[in-house]
Design an enzyme around this catalytic site. Structure first.
Site, PDB file in Angstrom:
ATOM      1  N   CYS A 133       0.798  -1.233   0.000  1.00 41.97           N
ATOM      2  CA  CYS A 133       0.000   0.000   0.000  1.00 41.97           C
ATOM      3  C   CYS A 133       0.828   1.281   0.000  1.00 41.97           C
ATOM      4  O   CYS A 133       0.460   2.236  -0.700  1.00 41.97           O
ATOM      5  CB  CYS A 133      -1.015  -0.012   1.130  1.00 41.97           C
ATOM      6  SG  CYS A 133      -0.508  -0.757   2.660  1.00 41.97           S
ATOM      7  N   ARG A 183       7.691 -11.044   5.152  1.00 43.09           N
ATOM      8  CA  ARG A 183       7.454 -10.989   6.601  1.00 43.09           C
ATOM      9  C   ARG A 183       8.369 -12.007   7.264  1.00 43.09           C
ATOM     10  O   ARG A 183       8.485 -13.153   6.799  1.00 43.09           O
ATOM     11  CB  ARG A 183       6.002 -11.330   6.945  1.00 43.09           C
ATOM     12  CG  ARG A 183       4.962 -10.600   6.110  1.00 43.09           C
ATOM     13  CD  ARG A 183       4.626  -9.222   6.648  1.00 43.09           C
ATOM     14  NE  ARG A 183       3.726  -8.516   5.736  1.00 43.09           N
ATOM     15  CZ  ARG A 183       2.414  -8.704   5.695  1.00 43.09           C
ATOM     16  NH1 ARG A 183       1.833  -9.570   6.497  1.00 43.09           N
ATOM     17  NH2 ARG A 183       1.673  -8.012   4.827  1.00 43.09           N
ATOM     18  N   GLN A 227       0.872 -10.999  -3.062  1.00 43.48           N
ATOM     19  CA  GLN A 227      -0.533 -10.668  -2.836  1.00 43.48           C
ATOM     20  C   GLN A 227      -1.197 -10.226  -4.132  1.00 43.48           C
ATOM     21  O   GLN A 227      -0.590  -9.524  -4.936  1.00 43.48           O
ATOM     22  CB  GLN A 227      -0.650  -9.539  -1.809  1.00 43.48           C
ATOM     23  CG  GLN A 227      -0.156  -9.893  -0.417  1.00 43.48           C
ATOM     24  CD  GLN A 227      -0.246  -8.717   0.534  1.00 43.48           C
ATOM     25  OE1 GLN A 227       0.227  -7.631   0.219  1.00 43.48           O
ATOM     26  NE2 GLN A 227      -0.847  -8.926   1.689  1.00 43.48           N
ATOM     27  N   ASP A 284      -2.990  -7.802  -4.794  1.00 39.70           N
ATOM     28  CA  ASP A 284      -3.297  -6.595  -4.042  1.00 39.70           C
ATOM     29  C   ASP A 284      -3.895  -5.522  -4.941  1.00 39.70           C
ATOM     30  O   ASP A 284      -3.502  -5.373  -6.100  1.00 39.70           O
ATOM     31  CB  ASP A 284      -2.011  -6.056  -3.414  1.00 39.70           C
ATOM     32  CG  ASP A 284      -2.232  -5.519  -2.011  1.00 39.70           C
ATOM     33  OD1 ASP A 284      -3.396  -5.380  -1.619  1.00 39.70           O
ATOM     34  OD2 ASP A 284      -1.244  -5.248  -1.321  1.00 39.70           O
ATOM     35  N   HIS A 302      -5.633  -1.307  -4.466  1.00 42.64           N
ATOM     36  CA  HIS A 302      -6.032  -0.196  -3.609  1.00 42.64           C
ATOM     37  C   HIS A 302      -6.886   0.762  -4.426  1.00 42.64           C
ATOM     38  O   HIS A 302      -6.504   1.164  -5.529  1.00 42.64           O
ATOM     39  CB  HIS A 302      -4.799   0.498  -3.028  1.00 42.64           C
ATOM     40  CG  HIS A 302      -4.006  -0.409  -2.142  1.00 42.64           C
ATOM     41  ND1 HIS A 302      -2.929  -1.138  -2.609  1.00 42.64           N
ATOM     42  CD2 HIS A 302      -4.164  -0.741  -0.841  1.00 42.64           C
ATOM     43  CE1 HIS A 302      -2.451  -1.868  -1.625  1.00 42.64           C
ATOM     44  NE2 HIS A 302      -3.175  -1.652  -0.543  1.00 42.64           N
ATOM     45  N   LYS A 323     -13.952  -3.572   8.024  1.00 45.23           N
ATOM     46  CA  LYS A 323     -13.511  -4.508   6.991  1.00 45.23           C
ATOM     47  C   LYS A 323     -14.469  -5.689   6.908  1.00 45.23           C
ATOM     48  O   LYS A 323     -15.231  -5.962   7.837  1.00 45.23           O
ATOM     49  CB  LYS A 323     -12.096  -5.019   7.279  1.00 45.23           C
ATOM     50  CG  LYS A 323     -11.965  -5.789   8.587  1.00 45.23           C
ATOM     51  CD  LYS A 323     -10.557  -6.336   8.769  1.00 45.23           C
ATOM     52  CE  LYS A 323     -10.440  -7.130  10.064  1.00 45.23           C
ATOM     53  NZ  LYS A 323      -9.147  -7.821  10.169  1.00 45.23           N
ATOM     54  N   HIS A 338      -8.584  -1.343   0.631  1.00 41.68           N
ATOM     55  CA  HIS A 338      -7.635  -2.427   0.348  1.00 41.68           C
ATOM     56  C   HIS A 338      -8.461  -3.675   0.034  1.00 41.68           C
ATOM     57  O   HIS A 338      -9.395  -3.991   0.773  1.00 41.68           O
ATOM     58  CB  HIS A 338      -6.758  -2.743   1.567  1.00 41.68           C
ATOM     59  CG  HIS A 338      -6.072  -1.565   2.179  1.00 41.68           C
ATOM     60  ND1 HIS A 338      -4.693  -1.393   2.141  1.00 41.68           N
ATOM     61  CD2 HIS A 338      -6.546  -0.506   2.879  1.00 41.68           C
ATOM     62  CE1 HIS A 338      -4.371  -0.284   2.786  1.00 41.68           C
ATOM     63  NE2 HIS A 338      -5.476   0.267   3.245  1.00 41.68           N
TER      64      HIS A 338
END
Length: 653
Positions: A339, A368, A386, A388, A390, A474, A522
């Protein structure tokens, strides 16, 4: 005077000290054989706990039908197991023994290593103790007295817990069962007779308090259920899960590899696994383009200052790789999240309300530093990609964008055969001050999102007040696979934090020609490609639908004299875009077919004299067996149609 308000609105009053069992007697004989525990206000208690002597409380008896009671019984089963181990291994030191999903464990320091050969003796001793049906008695004592007791019992881990973890407490509790006494907060079932069906599962190493510099203990895992039938069903599910283990299938089917020389938790996608991943990416990319997303690419690292602004560093430093120190003084971090990079793309130039919503998408790899003991195949790794995206939008656009994200996640799950799922909508706790943003904006957003979810008739929709992230509400998709296990997959999250002035100060120019703050969403339907693929392997047991299969069809010849025709068929199938293999070995055709079945190839095109003469193949399906002769062109059309439609096995066109 104590007043207990029952679920039907009636009240019971007591002017003497009472326990849950005393209340049970007042409520009638039908509860005597079914009540296991109780809820006093919001607190879960056992039936042997002394109740307050005054005040008014809601009170509800709990039976085996209440889900929370199963966890309580498993906690009691952990005590039963610890007592059995102490009887068989005098001098054993006890650490902690909590319930966990589908079972429980207890950590021990023992004079020798346990093996599965020890399990029958421990289980037999547990069964003998359960038959005694002794009560779980709660004792509350001053902490100093508790220290004295634990020292007399020669239980150093309990002593340390009292001196450290419970040092602020003035009174602590023990539970006694026969000669066994354990420091424990509770609650427990009334007596050991409630523990009817249990099974020891495995033993593993564990460090005291998770600290690798401390003593290494033995963690004994087990499961417990209220009936033998429930236990049998669970063990059957375990056996099926073992057969579907993605770590085993991934190796057998040559999908992925974890090589210690490369590093723990880092996935090497083998050629067949890479095909599977590419098909998933292509599937999602096509859908993203249809829905107005724009693809971006961002680097795998960024300056530490970027993540300090976002708040990912140092607040989550324990789960990140340490910064890379450069000679010129700059520090870089392996990207923990995508992000901040997408935000910098948004912020790269002034934005107008006419550009919103702006939807940026990336298959972005992040890193991670998970603890080594937490790494599990593809489902818990240190480097993952991911799916991902946004979305930067106005507050008024949030409901429609949220709905579109939910619909997209539903589409993805439905296409891949995940029909059973529930949606958990996490909201803020109005009484907490941990949330960022204007409370009125939160209220409007939550009201809109609840209305969106309800209007979509989402299955098993549940709201969870107080479970929202600090930056926004969320929605999480909790998916059940084909053997009933639950996985959290897709997520959609609102974010008022990162666009804020305290973080990145994002703006757009509104129709009033004034700057306004956008809202971020997200979303990631897969979550991560690694984890999703691991779950997918187990969901399909490696038998993927045609469109995902690394090898879609295999040409199998009856004998070597048909190899030339077979290779011609293989070339035609490849030219049509089908992933095709060929088996031209000097082996019996039955053995070749069995090999293709074991390798989970969806279709086999068997070729002999008749097929060569007629320009056909004898088609076999992994699921349906012999499908008879099919002309090559018809075969191509049939398989391409199935692959393009992304049909699942057993589903009709």
């Amino acid at each position: 005077m104590l007043e207990l308000i029952l679920p039907d609105g009636k009240s019971l009053r007591f002017d003497r000290p009472v326990r849950g069992l005393d209340v049970l007697a007042e409520m009638g004989p039908r509860w005597s054989k079914t009540a296991v525990a109780a809820r006093l206000g919001s607190r879960l208690i056992d039936l042997l706990t002394d109740l307050p002597t005054e005040g008014a409380f809601e009170f509800r008896l709990l039976t085996q039908r209440d889900g929370e009671v199963l966890e309580l019984m498993r906690h009691s089963a952990a005590h039963l197991m610890a007592r059995a181990v102490l009887r068989l291994f005098p001098g054993a030191k006890l650490a902690f023994g909590p319930p966990v999903e589908n079972g429980f464990y207890y950590d021990f320091l023992l004079p020798r290593s346990l093996t599965e050969d020890d399990f029958p003796a421990i289980e037999a001793e547990m069964a003998r103790l359960a038959e005694l049906d002794e009560p779980f008695e709660r004792l509350e004592v001053p902490r100093d007295k508790a220290l004295e007791i634990c020292r007399e019992l020669d239980q150093p881990f309990k002593v340390e817990h009292l001196e450290d973890g419970l040092k602020q407490e003035t009174v602590v509790s023990f539970y006694r069962q026969g000669e066994f006494l354990d420091l424990c907060e509770g609650p427990h079932v009334p007596s050991a007779g409630w523990i009817k069906a249990f099974k020891l599962l495995s033993v593993a190493g564990a460090y005291w308090r998770g600290d690798a510099s401390r003593q290494q203990l033995q963690r004994l895992y087990a499961t417990a259920w209220f009936s033998q039938d429930e236990l049998r069903q669970y063990l059957d599910r375990l056996a099926e899960a073992k057969k579907r283990d993605h770590r085993v299938l991934g190796k057998r089917l040559e999908l992925f590899l974890i090589e210690p020389t490369v590093g723990s938790g880092l996935i090497l996608w083998l050629p067949k696994g890479a095909i599977l991943r590419r098909e998933l990416e292509n599937f999602l990319y096509e859908e993203l383009m249809r829905r107005g997303y724009q693809a971006v690419y961002t680097p795998h690292i960024g300056r530490v200052e970027l993540y300090q602004t976002s708040g990912h560093y140092p607040y989550y430093a324990d789960s990140q790789f340490p910064p890379i120190q450069m000679a010129e003084g700059d520090r870089y971090l392996l990207k923990p999240m995508n992000c901040p990079h997408h935000i910098m793309i948004y912020r790269s130039r002034p934005r107008s309300y006419k550009e919103l919503p702006l939807r940026l998408a990336e298959f972005g790899t992040v890193y991670r530093f998970e603890q080594s003991g937490e790494l599990t195949g593809m489902t818990r790794v240190r480097g993952f990609t991911q799916d991902d995206a946004h979305i930067f939008c106005t507050e008024d656009q949030v409901p429609d964008e949220f709905r579109a994200c939910i619909e997209m996640t539903q589409f993805v799950l439905r296409t891949l055969g995940f029909e059973e799922y529930r949606v958990r909508l996490s909201l803020r706790d109005p009484g907490s001050d941990k949330y960022v943003g204007d409370p009125e904006v939160w209220r409007r957003a939550e009201t809109a999102l609840i209305e969106v979810c309800r209007s979509m008739n989402l299955p098993n929709l549940e709201t969870a007040p107080g479970e929202a992230a600090f930056y926004g509400p969320k929605a999480d998709f909790i998916v059940s696979d084909c053997i009933g296990r639950e996985w959290q997959l897709g997520t959609v999250q609102l974010d008022y934090n990162l666009p804020s002035a305290e973080r990145f100060g994002l703006e757009y120019i509104g129709p009033d020609n004034q700057p306004h703050r956008p809202v971020m969403i997200h979303r990631a339907p897969f979550g991560s490609l690694e984890r999703f693929t691991g779950i997918l392997i187990e969901h399909f047991a490696g038998a993927f639908p045609l469109w995902l299969s690394p090898e879609q069809v295999r040409v199998v010849t009856v004998s070597e004299k048909f190899e030339e025709y077979g290779r011609g068929v293989e070339s035609r199938l490849r030219a049509a875009g089908l992933r095709t293999g060929g088996d031209y070995r000097a082996e019996k055709v039955g053995a070749k077919i069995r090999d293709a079945q074991v390798e989970l190839v969806p279709y086999m095109a068997v070729i002999g004299g008749r097929e060569q003469e007629n320009g056909t193949v004898a088609l076999r399906s992994r699921h349906e067996g012999d499908l008879g002769p099919v002309p090559v062109e018809a075969l191509i059309e049939r398989l391409l149609d199935e692959a393009r439609s992304r049909r699942l096995p057993g589903k009709k066109a």
